[in-house]
Design a protein around this motif. Structure first.
Motif, PDB file in Angstrom:
ATOM      1  N   THR A  23       8.424 -11.400  37.828  1.00 37.23           N
ATOM      2  CA  THR A  23       9.304 -12.348  38.515  1.00 37.23           C
ATOM      3  C   THR A  23       9.421 -11.960  39.986  1.00 37.23           C
ATOM      4  OG1 THR A  23      11.459 -13.469  38.402  1.00 37.23           O
ATOM      5  CG2 THR A  23      11.449 -11.106  37.971  1.00 37.23           C
ATOM      6  N   ASP A  24       9.417 -12.944  40.839  1.00 34.30           N
ATOM      7  CA  ASP A  24       9.490 -12.770  42.293  1.00 34.30           C
ATOM      8  C   ASP A  24      10.961 -12.598  42.695  1.00 34.30           C
ATOM      9  OD1 ASP A  24       9.483 -13.009  45.054  1.00 34.30           O
ATOM     10  OD2 ASP A  24       8.204 -14.776  45.105  1.00 34.30           O
ATOM     11  N   VAL A  25      11.275 -11.469  43.332  1.00 33.99           N
ATOM     12  CA  VAL A  25      12.662 -11.195  43.724  1.00 33.99           C
ATOM     13  C   VAL A  25      12.822 -11.183  45.242  1.00 33.99           C
ATOM     14  CG1 VAL A  25      13.206  -9.950  41.602  1.00 33.99           C
ATOM     15  CG2 VAL A  25      12.284  -8.685  43.566  1.00 33.99           C
ATOM     16  N   SER A  26      11.988 -11.948  45.931  1.00 31.20           N
ATOM     17  CA  SER A  26      12.013 -11.938  47.401  1.00 31.20           C
ATOM     18  C   SER A  26      13.151 -12.770  47.986  1.00 31.20           C
ATOM     19  CB  SER A  26      10.674 -12.442  47.956  1.00 31.20           C
ATOM     20  OG  SER A  26      10.439 -13.782  47.557  1.00 31.20           O
ATOM     21  N   GLU A  27      13.804 -13.598  47.171  1.00 36.43           N
ATOM     22  CA  GLU A  27      14.912 -14.409  47.666  1.00 36.43           C
ATOM     23  C   GLU A  27      15.909 -14.696  46.548  1.00 36.43           C
ATOM     24  OE1 GLU A  27      14.117 -18.746  48.198  1.00 36.43           O
ATOM     25  OE2 GLU A  27      12.002 -18.133  48.092  1.00 36.43           O
ATOM     26  N   ALA A  28      17.153 -14.915  46.955  1.00 31.62           N
ATOM     27  CA  ALA A  28      18.244 -15.272  46.036  1.00 31.62           C
ATOM     28  C   ALA A  28      18.282 -14.365  44.816  1.00 31.62           C
ATOM     29  CB  ALA A  28      18.106 -16.733  45.609  1.00 31.62           C
ATOM     30  N   SER A  29      18.127 -13.062  45.033  1.00 28.41           N
ATOM     31  CA  SER A  29      18.065 -12.146  43.906  1.00 28.41           C
ATOM     32  C   SER A  29      18.678 -10.800  44.272  1.00 28.41           C
ATOM     33  CB  SER A  29      16.616 -11.935  43.475  1.00 28.41           C
ATOM     34  OG  SER A  29      15.903 -11.239  44.486  1.00 28.41           O
ATOM     35  N   ARG A  30      18.984 -10.032  43.242  1.00 27.37           N
ATOM     36  CA  ARG A  30      19.472  -8.678  43.470  1.00 27.37           C
ATOM     37  C   ARG A  30      19.233  -7.831  42.225  1.00 27.37           C
ATOM     38  NH1 ARG A  30      24.051 -11.760  42.348  1.00 27.37           N
ATOM     39  NH2 ARG A  30      25.491 -10.877  40.773  1.00 27.37           N
ATOM     40  N   ILE A  31      19.085  -6.546  42.458  1.00 29.06           N
ATOM     41  CA  ILE A  31      19.023  -5.552  41.390  1.00 29.06           C
ATOM     42  C   ILE A  31      20.244  -4.665  41.535  1.00 29.06           C
ATOM     43  CG2 ILE A  31      17.741  -3.649  40.350  1.00 29.06           C
ATOM     44  CD1 ILE A  31      15.201  -4.788  41.629  1.00 29.06           C
ATOM     45  N   GLU A  32      20.977  -4.503  40.444  1.00 27.69           N
ATOM     46  CA  GLU A  32      22.145  -3.637  40.429  1.00 27.69           C
ATOM     47  C   GLU A  32      21.901  -2.474  39.471  1.00 27.69           C
ATOM     48  OE1 GLU A  32      25.517  -5.899  39.237  1.00 27.69           O
ATOM     49  OE2 GLU A  32      25.291  -7.418  40.809  1.00 27.69           O
ATOM     50  N   VAL A  33      22.367  -1.304  39.846  1.00 29.09           N
ATOM     51  CA  VAL A  33      22.385  -0.159  38.943  1.00 29.09           C
ATOM     52  C   VAL A  33      23.825   0.319  38.849  1.00 29.09           C
ATOM     53  CG1 VAL A  33      21.570   2.174  38.506  1.00 29.09           C
ATOM     54  CG2 VAL A  33      20.012   0.485  39.498  1.00 29.09           C
ATOM     55  N   ASP A  34      24.367   0.243  37.649  1.00 33.23           N
ATOM     56  CA  ASP A  34      25.770   0.583  37.402  1.00 33.23           C
ATOM     57  C   ASP A  34      26.708  -0.158  38.349  1.00 33.23           C
ATOM     58  OD1 ASP A  34      24.882   2.258  35.415  1.00 33.23           O
ATOM     59  OD2 ASP A  34      24.916   4.050  36.672  1.00 33.23           O
ATOM     60  N   GLY A  35      26.410  -1.441  38.570  1.00 33.50           N
ATOM     61  CA  GLY A  35      27.269  -2.307  39.368  1.00 33.50           C
ATOM     62  C   GLY A  35      27.036  -2.243  40.859  1.00 33.50           C
ATOM     63  N   GLU A  36      26.198  -1.352  41.334  1.00 33.95           N
ATOM     64  CA  GLU A  36      25.929  -1.225  42.765  1.00 33.95           C
ATOM     65  C   GLU A  36      24.591  -1.866  43.108  1.00 33.95           C
ATOM     66  OE1 GLU A  36      25.403   2.237  46.206  1.00 33.95           O
ATOM     67  OE2 GLU A  36      26.075   2.748  44.188  1.00 33.95           O
ATOM     68  N   VAL A  37      24.571  -2.718  44.133  1.00 37.57           N
ATOM     69  CA  VAL A  37      23.337  -3.388  44.533  1.00 37.57           C
ATOM     70  C   VAL A  37      22.399  -2.374  45.183  1.00 37.57           C
ATOM     71  CG1 VAL A  37      22.309  -5.178  45.971  1.00 37.57           C
ATOM     72  CG2 VAL A  37      24.515  -5.593  44.853  1.00 37.57           C
ATOM     73  N   VAL A  38      21.197  -2.247  44.606  1.00 32.09           N
ATOM     74  CA  VAL A  38      20.211  -1.304  45.150  1.00 32.09           C
ATOM     75  C   VAL A  38      19.022  -2.029  45.784  1.00 32.09           C
ATOM     76  CG1 VAL A  38      20.869   0.480  43.518  1.00 32.09           C
ATOM     77  CG2 VAL A  38      18.987  -1.061  42.952  1.00 32.09           C
ATOM     78  N   GLN A  39      18.913  -3.321  45.515  1.00 27.68           N
ATOM     79  CA  GLN A  39      17.901  -4.140  46.182  1.00 27.68           C
ATOM     80  C   GLN A  39      18.426  -5.562  46.274  1.00 27.68           C
ATOM     81  OE1 GLN A  39      14.464  -6.140  44.415  1.00 27.68           O
ATOM     82  NE2 GLN A  39      13.140  -4.647  45.444  1.00 27.68           N
ATOM     83  N   ARG A  40      18.294  -6.175  47.455  1.00 28.67           N
ATOM     84  CA  ARG A  40      18.673  -7.565  47.634  1.00 28.67           C
ATOM     85  C   ARG A  40      17.535  -8.285  48.331  1.00 28.67           C
ATOM     86  NH1 ARG A  40      23.505  -9.926  47.290  1.00 28.67           N
ATOM     87  NH2 ARG A  40      24.657  -7.958  47.547  1.00 28.67           N
ATOM     88  N   ASP A  41      17.086  -9.394  47.712  1.00 29.45           N
ATOM     89  CA  ASP A  41      16.007 -10.209  48.264  1.00 29.45           C
ATOM     90  C   ASP A  41      14.790  -9.355  48.634  1.00 29.45           C
ATOM     91  OD1 ASP A  41      17.812 -12.249  47.953  1.00 29.45           O
ATOM     92  OD2 ASP A  41      18.342 -12.365  50.076  1.00 29.45           O
ATOM     93  N   GLY A  42      14.479  -8.401  47.774  1.00 33.84           N
ATOM     94  CA  GLY A  42      13.287  -7.584  47.948  1.00 33.84           C
ATOM     95  C   GLY A  42      13.438  -6.383  48.845  1.00 33.84           C
ATOM     96  N   VAL A  43      14.597  -6.186  49.451  1.00 38.27           N
ATOM     97  CA  VAL A  43      14.812  -5.075  50.379  1.00 38.27           C
ATOM     98  C   VAL A  43      15.688  -4.023  49.693  1.00 38.27           C
ATOM     99  CG1 VAL A  43      15.683  -4.368  52.640  1.00 38.27           C
ATOM    100  CG2 VAL A  43      14.651  -6.635  52.349  1.00 38.27           C
ATOM    101  N   PHE A  44      15.222  -2.773  49.698  1.00 36.28           N
ATOM    102  CA  PHE A  44      15.949  -1.693  49.046  1.00 36.28           C
ATOM    103  C   PHE A  44      17.049  -1.159  49.952  1.00 36.28           C
ATOM    104  CE2 PHE A  44      11.761  -1.753  47.091  1.00 36.28           C
ATOM    105  CZ  PHE A  44      12.089  -1.702  45.741  1.00 36.28           C
ATOM    106  N   ARG A  45      18.073  -0.575  49.341  1.00 37.53           N
ATOM    107  CA  ARG A  45      19.220  -0.099  50.110  1.00 37.53           C
ATOM    108  C   ARG A  45      18.862   1.062  51.028  1.00 37.53           C
ATOM    109  NH1 ARG A  45      22.924   2.852  45.465  1.00 37.53           N
ATOM    110  NH2 ARG A  45      21.877   4.875  45.504  1.00 37.53           N
ATOM    111  N   PHE A  46      17.743   1.758  50.763  1.00 40.60           N
ATOM    112  CA  PHE A  46      17.326   2.847  51.627  1.00 40.60           C
ATOM    113  C   PHE A  46      16.376   2.387  52.737  1.00 40.60           C
ATOM    114  CE2 PHE A  46      15.211   3.022  47.460  1.00 40.60           C
ATOM    115  CZ  PHE A  46      13.907   2.710  47.803  1.00 40.60           C
ATOM    116  N   GLU A  47      16.207   1.064  52.882  1.00 43.32           N
ATOM    117  CA  GLU A  47      15.394   0.503  53.956  1.00 43.32           C
ATOM    118  C   GLU A  47      16.311  -0.073  55.037  1.00 43.32           C
ATOM    119  OE1 GLU A  47      11.274  -0.895  51.924  1.00 43.32           O
ATOM    120  OE2 GLU A  47      12.979  -2.154  51.448  1.00 43.32           O
ATOM    121  N   GLU A  48      15.859  -0.029  56.288  1.00 39.83           N
ATOM    122  CA  GLU A  48      16.686  -0.426  57.428  1.00 39.83           C
ATOM    123  C   GLU A  48      17.136  -1.881  57.344  1.00 39.83           C
ATOM    124  OE1 GLU A  48      14.710   0.399  61.058  1.00 39.83           O
ATOM    125  OE2 GLU A  48      14.690   2.578  60.779  1.00 39.83           O
TER     126      GLU A  48
END
Length: 369
Positions: free
Chosen positions: A340-365
């Protein structure tokens, strides 16, 4: 010979498979992967490995499967070779990407089940799967042949050590987490909202080397073995499964199992996969693509599942590398990835915290929490 082919062979033997002098190596060669096989054989000779090559042809497989009565038995001779090998290298690149399209599903299921022990034996080796760019794969990807060559080598000939360092951050997040939630809210497709447990699992930093428990070249994903899956997910990336086109797949999970499914194309093939065995209705893998060198979908799972801005879930077998010692994961004769394409209108959460939004990881600028 194109210098990039020799570079490909060098990465495969030295970085990916870590072949050493005296290793017993089986090399499975697809019909049009001859040039890569020559380069790999040369490199293995330089290392001092012992080599056996086998012929991997979709057309040969089709002829055998269509002529057989469907009552398959595992071949002890092939199993013995796999059990004796230190490494198995698969060089993909056939003449026809849909060579077995007219083999019926029952036959394919029976053949897959009969070869379970063989697959397990191969996976106990330092196995690596890669692909040589061929005209059939270029056609499947809707690309010119020269364009496809550039695409493949951009994905394969990378600074794997640097990519491994970046992916290690995602591995740490998954290793320390308990529950992953994937959400997509696009107006043009069915919703995705699925949760899965990863507690007690070990994620693999899949940096294209057996040293990282990684067995694909190219690679560039972080994957783990989820369980207790619940919710629904829509897979919007088209794919070919058992030589049949599949797209627009929707799966609904309850108590870890698929309880409802649909597809815009290839629904019969999804049903066939799910009916293979009990484990085929459960997930064996959650994978997060992180290879930015793969910039387009090509209808080849080896590349598509590693692409940045994607998540894939696999029905069927879980990998032992994700499991604690002594614990068994999901067992199945199949392992079928869907993306599945997660480049838009999407998010990945781990234990309730967003770690990726629209394909961008939280450790990226570029990340916007």
């Amino acid at each position: 010979m194109d210098d990039r082919i020799r570079e490909h062979a060098e990465v495969l033997v030295d970085w990916s498979a870590r072949i050493e002098p005296g290793d017993d190596v089986v090399v499975g060669v697809a019909e049009d992967a001859h040039d890569l096989a020559v380069a790999v054989a040369e490199k293995l000779g330089e290392v001092g490995a012992n080599v056996v090559t086998t012929y991997d042809s979709g057309e040969v497989s089709r002829a055998y499967l269509r002529a057989h009565d469907g009552e398959f038995e595992a071949g002890d001779h092939e199993l013995a070779m796999a059990e004796a090998a230190d490494a198995f290298l698969r060089l993909g690149g056939g003449r026809n990407t849909t060579a077995t399209a007219d083999v019926d599903s029952d036959t394919m299921q029976a053949y897959s089940r009969a070869r379970t022990d063989l697959r397990e034996a191969r996976m106990d080796t330092d196995w690596v799967s890669t692909v040589h760019p061929t005209r059939s794969l270029a056609q499947q990807a809707s690309m010119a042949y020269e364009e496809y060559q550039e695409f493949v080598y951009d994905a394969v000939l990378r600074d794997w050590e640097s990519l491994a360092e970046r992916m290690a951050e995602m591995k740490t997040i998954l290793d320390e987490g308990s529950e992953v939630r994937l959400v997509k809210e696009r107006e043009d497709q069915p919703p995705t909202d699925v949760t899965m447990s990863v507690e007690g699992r070990t994620a693999v930093n899949s940096a294209a080397s057996v040293a990282y428990d990684s067995h694909n070249l190219p690679s560039g994903e972080v994957f783990t073995a989820p369980y207790d899956t619940a919710g629904e997910v829509f897979f919007d990336v088209p794919m070919t499964i058992n030589s049949k086109r599949v797209r627009g797949v929707r799966l609904v999970f309850e108590d870890g199992e698929v309880v409802e499914f649909a597809a815009e194309q290839g629904e019969d093939e999804i049903e066939s996969v799910l009916e293979t065995d009990d484990g085929a209705r459960r997930l064996g893998e959650l994978g997060i693509g992180m290879n930015r060198g793969i910039d387009r979908f090509t209808d080849n799972i080896l590349f598509d599942e590693k692409m940045g801005d994607t998540v894939h879930l696999a029905l069927g077998r879980a990998y032992d590398s994700n499991l604690p010692d002594g614990e068994e994961g999901n067992h199945s004769a199949v392992h079928v990835d869907m993306i599945t394409d997660v480049s838009e209108a999407s998010r990945i959460e781990v234990d309730g915290e967003v770690v990726q939004r629209d394909g961008v990881f939280r450790f990226e600028e570029e990340f916007e929490g």
